[in-house]
Design a protein around this motif. Sequence first.
Motif, PDB file in Angstrom:
ATOM      1  N   PRO A 104       5.391  19.388   1.362  1.00  0.00           N
ATOM      2  CA  PRO A 104       5.077  18.274   1.648  1.00  0.00           C
ATOM      3  C   PRO A 104       5.631  17.247   2.135  1.00  0.00           C
ATOM      4  N   VAL A 105       7.018  16.861   1.859  1.00  0.00           N
ATOM      5  CA  VAL A 105       7.743  15.959   2.373  1.00  0.00           C
ATOM      6  C   VAL A 105       7.809  15.806   4.173  1.00  0.00           C
ATOM      7  N   ARG A 106       7.607  17.301   4.628  1.00  0.00           N
ATOM      8  CA  ARG A 106       7.392  17.117   6.204  1.00  0.00           C
ATOM      9  C   ARG A 106       6.249  15.991   6.555  1.00  0.00           C
ATOM     10  N   GLU A 107       5.216  15.948   5.918  1.00  0.00           N
ATOM     11  CA  GLU A 107       4.120  15.047   6.449  1.00  0.00           C
ATOM     12  C   GLU A 107       4.491  13.566   5.991  1.00  0.00           C
ATOM     13  N   GLU A 108       5.154  13.524   5.178  1.00  0.00           N
ATOM     14  CA  GLU A 108       5.988  12.060   4.931  1.00  0.00           C
ATOM     15  C   GLU A 108       6.890  11.585   6.058  1.00  0.00           C
ATOM     16  N   ILE A 109       7.453  12.639   6.410  1.00  0.00           N
ATOM     17  CA  ILE A 109       8.560  12.332   7.505  1.00  0.00           C
ATOM     18  C   ILE A 109       7.564  11.873   8.799  1.00  0.00           C
ATOM     19  N   ALA A 110       6.461  12.678   9.169  1.00  0.00           N
ATOM     20  CA  ALA A 110       5.682  12.579  10.100  1.00  0.00           C
ATOM     21  C   ALA A 110       5.233  11.129  10.088  1.00  0.00           C
ATOM     22  N   ARG A 111       4.950  10.446   8.893  1.00  0.00           N
ATOM     23  CA  ARG A 111       4.296   9.270   8.957  1.00  0.00           C
ATOM     24  C   ARG A 111       5.321   8.263   8.695  1.00  0.00           C
ATOM     25  N   PRO A 116       5.904   0.033   7.697  1.00  0.00           N
ATOM     26  CA  PRO A 116       6.197  -1.428   7.870  1.00  0.00           C
ATOM     27  C   PRO A 116       7.851  -1.709   7.807  1.00  0.00           C
ATOM     28  N   GLU A 117       8.114  -2.593   8.569  1.00  0.00           N
ATOM     29  CA  GLU A 117       9.547  -3.002   8.420  1.00  0.00           C
ATOM     30  C   GLU A 117       9.849  -3.504   7.171  1.00  0.00           C
ATOM     31  N   ASP A 118       9.100  -4.166   6.362  1.00  0.00           N
ATOM     32  CA  ASP A 118       9.567  -4.684   5.074  1.00  0.00           C
ATOM     33  C   ASP A 118       9.331  -3.528   4.038  1.00  0.00           C
ATOM     34  N   ASN A 119       9.314  -2.298   4.416  1.00  0.00           N
ATOM     35  CA  ASN A 119       9.092  -1.301   3.411  1.00  0.00           C
ATOM     36  C   ASN A 119      10.094  -0.298   3.400  1.00  0.00           C
ATOM     37  N   MET A 120      11.352  -0.850   3.694  1.00  0.00           N
ATOM     38  CA  MET A 120      12.518   0.046   3.781  1.00  0.00           C
ATOM     39  C   MET A 120      12.840   0.967   2.576  1.00  0.00           C
ATOM     40  N   ASN A 121      12.354   0.501   1.392  1.00  0.00           N
ATOM     41  CA  ASN A 121      13.008   1.233   0.297  1.00  0.00           C
ATOM     42  C   ASN A 121      12.078   2.454   0.208  1.00  0.00           C
ATOM     43  N   THR A 122      10.939   2.748   1.007  1.00  0.00           N
ATOM     44  CA  THR A 122      10.051   4.022   0.908  1.00  0.00           C
ATOM     45  C   THR A 122      11.219   5.118   1.510  1.00  0.00           C
ATOM     46  N   PHE A 123      11.996   4.775   2.351  1.00  0.00           N
ATOM     47  CA  PHE A 123      12.843   5.650   2.925  1.00  0.00           C
ATOM     48  C   PHE A 123      13.789   6.392   1.856  1.00  0.00           C
ATOM     49  N   ASP A 124      14.197   5.687   1.219  1.00  0.00           N
ATOM     50  CA  ASP A 124      15.019   6.293  -0.023  1.00  0.00           C
ATOM     51  C   ASP A 124      14.209   7.125  -0.798  1.00  0.00           C
ATOM     52  N   ILE A 125      13.158   6.763  -1.106  1.00  0.00           N
ATOM     53  CA  ILE A 125      12.240   7.718  -2.132  1.00  0.00           C
ATOM     54  C   ILE A 125      11.823   8.757  -1.143  1.00  0.00           C
ATOM     55  N   PHE A 140       0.894   0.780  21.699  1.00  0.00           N
ATOM     56  CA  PHE A 140      -0.258  -0.162  21.489  1.00  0.00           C
ATOM     57  C   PHE A 140      -0.692  -0.248  19.929  1.00  0.00           C
ATOM     58  N   HIS A 141       0.234   0.378  19.038  1.00  0.00           N
ATOM     59  CA  HIS A 141      -0.201   0.554  17.755  1.00  0.00           C
ATOM     60  C   HIS A 141       0.686  -0.882  17.244  1.00  0.00           C
ATOM     61  N   GLU A 142       0.007  -1.342  16.098  1.00  0.00           N
ATOM     62  CA  GLU A 142       0.355  -2.754  15.480  1.00  0.00           C
ATOM     63  C   GLU A 142       1.772  -2.693  14.939  1.00  0.00           C
ATOM     64  N   ILE A 143       2.265  -1.347  14.380  1.00  0.00           N
ATOM     65  CA  ILE A 143       3.452  -1.219  13.697  1.00  0.00           C
ATOM     66  C   ILE A 143       4.331  -0.413  14.452  1.00  0.00           C
ATOM     67  N   ASP A 144       3.851   0.663  15.161  1.00  0.00           N
ATOM     68  CA  ASP A 144       4.578   1.694  15.992  1.00  0.00           C
ATOM     69  C   ASP A 144       5.294   1.091  17.276  1.00  0.00           C
ATOM     70  N   THR A 145       4.732  -0.169  17.704  1.00  0.00           N
ATOM     71  CA  THR A 145       5.128  -0.557  18.875  1.00  0.00           C
ATOM     72  C   THR A 145       6.561  -0.991  19.109  1.00  0.00           C
ATOM     73  N   TYR A 146       7.025  -1.401  17.936  1.00  0.00           N
ATOM     74  CA  TYR A 146       8.320  -2.105  17.621  1.00  0.00           C
ATOM     75  C   TYR A 146       9.159  -1.286  16.512  1.00  0.00           C
ATOM     76  N   ALA A 147      10.411  -0.991  16.663  1.00  0.00           N
ATOM     77  CA  ALA A 147      11.404  -0.623  15.539  1.00  0.00           C
ATOM     78  C   ALA A 147      12.646  -0.875  15.371  1.00  0.00           C
ATOM     79  N   SER A 148      12.791  -1.788  14.456  1.00  0.00           N
ATOM     80  CA  SER A 148      14.120  -2.342  14.371  1.00  0.00           C
ATOM     81  C   SER A 148      15.480  -1.324  14.432  1.00  0.00           C
TER      82      SER A 148
END
Length: 583
Positions: free
Chosen positions: A549-556, A561-570, A506-514
């Motif tokens: 601190p990166v563990r918090e980033e992994i949890a989030r 959003p699907e159009d923000n994939m470059n954040t994973f590289d960061i 029921f979460h707008e983003i989490d409901t679907y993951a490509s």
Amino acid sequence: MSDARIVKVSGPLVLAEGLADAKMYDVVRVGEKRLIGEIIELRGGNASIQVYEETSGIRPGEPVETTGLPLSVELAPGLMRAIYDGIQRPLDLVRQEAGDFITRGIEVPAIDRSKKWLFVPAVKAGDKVAAGDIIGTVRETVPVEHRIMVPVDIKEGTVVEIAEKEASVEETIAKIQVGDTVREVCMLQRWPVRRGRPYKEKLAPVIPLSSGQRVIDAFFPIAKGGTACVPGPFGSGKTVVQHQLAKWADAEIIVYIGCGERGNEMTDVLLEFPELEDPKTGEPLMERTVLIANTSNMPVAAREASIYTGITIAEYFRDMGYSVALMADSTSRWAEALREMSGRLEEMPGEEGYPAYLGSRLAEFYERAGRVICLGSSDREGSLSAIGAVSPPGGDLSEPVTQATLRIVKVFWGLDEKLAARRHFPAINWLLSYSLYSDQLEAYFREKIAEDWPELRRDAMALLQKEAELEEIVRLVGIDALSAGDRLALETAKSLRDDFLYQNAFHEIDTYASLPKQYRILKLVLHFHAQAAKAMAAGRPLEEILALPVREEIARARLLPEDNMNTFDIMMKHIDDQLEAAA
């Protein structure tokens, strides 16, 4: 036949005499109210009829009339957005004619005969055509082009006449010379629900049906044309899983069968689907959906017909070359209808009272799924994936319906009551579930997603299995007895559960993951594990690593959003930088 009469009435089962010329599975009209029924047993001139409507008030001596035809569905433009009952009566038209409750004996055409559709020819006069060839198209909804096919009984012929025009489904749109005769073809076809539609060739299931649900796609994938079952106790989330698959599955057409389930669950579907935006087209999801609503308060015999009605409609769209996903919720209610009718027929009961032919009937249903080369000269490809929910009493997976289903399907998503109680959804138990398509789909994932996808999946499953083993030790002697490496494995498994497997429908983003996003999240969790193990080997304490601190980033990460994939590289760089700093 006018001399056929009712002899006995036993709930939905009616015994009639004087039907010597009738055939098995002929549709009949029963009694003065002309209730619709189907012959399921013949003994001499006596016929046992399962009636798809309430039989109260029917008495012996009333007439029975056979149509001489099997139970069939009507196939034509107008199927999309439709809501039918188990025998393909359109519920919106029934409501207009009879109010909120279905009047017994009501006869309403499944397809609107008055509506005009713009038929656009795909062939011209003089062209040779064969069974299954597409002779024209109709734009039924924005996402669905309805393809009009040459009827199966026309093996080959020559188009004599065809024209672009607006026509109703019963008007002639083409004339085909077949031998010495000219056949008139309209947009409306009929097909017996108990007979699978023919195809040219069955193909191997090597393309995944992505669902946007991480636990399914990454760990227990289903192939296009595959079969799956979702068993689980009350409240474990079977219906939500089915709804999520209907909303997000990588299929062009959805057929959703509510077979004996609660009316409020079908209401959720009816209210949600017209409002939910289709991610592919931006149109309402209902624009490419057919609903079969046969709720628990409807006559029990109609449940038996509902899944055949649904899968025949699904096969029709498969034959057009579409990828179709069929959801049946739930096959347990269908099996209960089989058991009730079998009991009234006084057949020899099998395990737990189910008929001896339960397994073969389930197999007949699921075997109609598949990825195929359709009939016709174009070698177009279509697929039909069948996903059935099972509702075992008390969550007992050893009961007959679940066991018979598991012998047939190749994917098992076992829902766990304990996970549901912990509010971990989807509550699919990763230690209990399996997919027999994983090896066949490995090449696709390597080529289309990432070369190391299968290895990541195996590493993640190994960590989750190790967690289950370590939890036994922790319960016995406490976590302090574990080595630092084992405690890291527990922490990574917890991250896999909470940051990857858990998904909020029921979460707008989490409901679907490509699929690419799923890969990036899984890679992130396992990369941290590998780098943390290296840092520990270099002498860094586990507590210091787990506080980074990166563990918090992994949890989030799952909420990106699907159009923000470059954040994973960061984030990957953050893992490396922070663990190097820790070292």
